[in-house]
Design an enzyme around this catalytic site. Sequence first.
Site, PDB file in Angstrom:
ATOM      1  N   HIS A 192       0.834  -1.214   0.000  1.00 23.27           N
ATOM      2  CA  HIS A 192       0.000   0.000   0.000  1.00 23.27           C
ATOM      3  C   HIS A 192       0.866   1.260   0.000  1.00 23.27           C
ATOM      4  CE1 HIS A 192      -3.306  -2.726   1.258  1.00 23.27           C
ATOM      5  NE2 HIS A 192      -2.353  -3.272   2.017  1.00 23.27           N
ATOM      6  N   SER A 223      14.158  21.533 -16.485  1.00 27.01           N
ATOM      7  CA  SER A 223      12.935  22.284 -16.749  1.00 27.01           C
ATOM      8  C   SER A 223      13.324  23.598 -17.417  1.00 27.01           C
ATOM      9  CB  SER A 223      12.223  22.544 -15.419  1.00 27.01           C
ATOM     10  OG  SER A 223      11.452  23.721 -15.492  1.00 27.01           O
ATOM     11  N   LYS A 240      15.353  21.756 -11.263  1.00 23.12           N
ATOM     12  CA  LYS A 240      14.723  20.482 -11.622  1.00 23.12           C
ATOM     13  C   LYS A 240      15.638  19.508 -12.360  1.00 23.12           C
ATOM     14  CE  LYS A 240      10.792  19.484 -11.218  1.00 23.12           C
ATOM     15  NZ  LYS A 240       9.613  20.008 -11.885  1.00 23.12           N
ATOM     16  N   GLU A 260       9.024   8.449 -17.139  1.00 21.98           N
ATOM     17  CA  GLU A 260       7.641   8.901 -17.333  1.00 21.98           C
ATOM     18  C   GLU A 260       7.134   8.544 -18.730  1.00 21.98           C
ATOM     19  OE1 GLU A 260       6.929  13.050 -15.669  1.00 21.98           O
ATOM     20  OE2 GLU A 260       9.088  12.828 -15.482  1.00 21.98           O
TER      21      GLU A 260
END
Length: 498
Positions: free
Chosen positions: A194, A315, A321, A328
């Site tokens: 979980h 970024s 970043k 992704e």
Amino acid sequence: MVSCRGKSSCTILHFIVEQQGLIKELGRLRREEGDGLNMAKMWAGRFKKEVDEKVNDFNSSISFDARMYRQDIRGSIAHATMLGATGIIEQHEAQLIVDGLEGILADLDDGSLSINPEAEDIHMFVEAELTKRLGDTGKRLHTARSRNDQVALDLRLYLKDELCEIIEMVRELTLTICNLAEQHTGTVMPGYTHLQRAQPVTFAHHLMAYAQMFLRDMGRLSDAGKRMDEMPLGSGALAATTYPINREKVRELLGFARITANSLDGVSDRDFCIETAAAISTLMMHLSRLSEEIVLWCSWEFKFIELDDAYATGSSIMPQKKNPDVAELVRGKTGRVIGDLVTLLTMMKNLPLAYNKDMQEDKEAIFDAVDTVKLCVTTMTPMLATMRVLKDNMRAAAAKGFINATDCADYLVKKGLPFRDAYKITGQLVALCIDTDKTLETLELSEYQAVCDVFDEDVYKAISLETCLGERKAVGGPSPSSVEKQISRVRLLIHEHD
Ligand code: ARG
């Protein structure tokens, strides 16, 4: 298993991409210049009018099936050889056809011949080119054959080769995982259920779970290859042929294990595409789960790994970043590949026997699945090999979250308490730790004994992460010795699908 002959690799992929882009434009130019071969003439006998130009484009598959030119020519060479050997056509004409086809193959390979985009499909193109080169002899190639069994053959040949390449890529990925795991059999990290810290594992154990998935993927891809290893030529359009063909000879020439057993099924079966897409989708689903973890592990909240700069991006606005775009994208592309599988299933589900033109839609879907998975696997592998594992952060996360609570309960069980009682006592201790901002390791013995007098000094050793890990040595468990065994087993099994 699947044959690796005629391996295509990157050059052909480049060729395909270029062809796909250029093919439509070329068609337009040729039409404007009026030098196009009128490919429609091949079946024009029954027609009084030329096909509408838009319908021509709509109907055409050359922009995407051109990538099967090698398989198409291989199939035609085997077919022509058989036609000559059985006397269906003259032996010397068969030889001329074979030589002509080999010439076309060489010219396409070296770029001196380009695909004519006005051909309806790759089969029509090769036949038209052959006829252009050989005249009437070229027209004999299509004896006892239909594009319906031809396309079924080409696609099987193509996918057999591709499966071989994908399996090899997954093998590389799995080996990379084994190498990485070898360095981290002692790297403690929390195991989760979980997404809550649950019990201690190691980074090696976590990685080796993926190795198991990839082993199964290789098995599934290999199974798909075995089942598709059937030669459909001779099925004709749907009802085979009256010519005395020798299907076994063609099978042998093309290196298939068997010939298809029913001509209707031979031309209308696309199970092999669906199975391949399903195996690829499952593999993508695994890559996507791993990607999801990588995205999490890269976050400041976890900071378990740091990707190499070559496999991360920045970024345009936020200077701090470092984004895990590759992971992704793999996760994102998984949806697309699952879409390809659904496309194939939906395309097939209402089709009456035998061939229907709907089936031309199979190629873009299965090609996309194949291209995408290859891209994903070959990008993930070096990304994993180069990432930095932040052991101390993993260890620090393992020290929090009471992941040794089960071991504390087990300690009491070993001292004679029933597990349910031990579970309840440990729950009370965890609550005490939360209230007093302590861990099970920093609780005083007196605090332990206030809850249960069975506790003794040896509890600290029993709940140390090293003991918790080291004792989990059941087969398949996370103890260093158990994971070492897992790694050597995977290294052995990895060659099962050679
Ligand atoms: N381009 C077609 C396909 O990909 C080849 C088979 C065409 N057969 C036919 N009867 N029109 O499916």
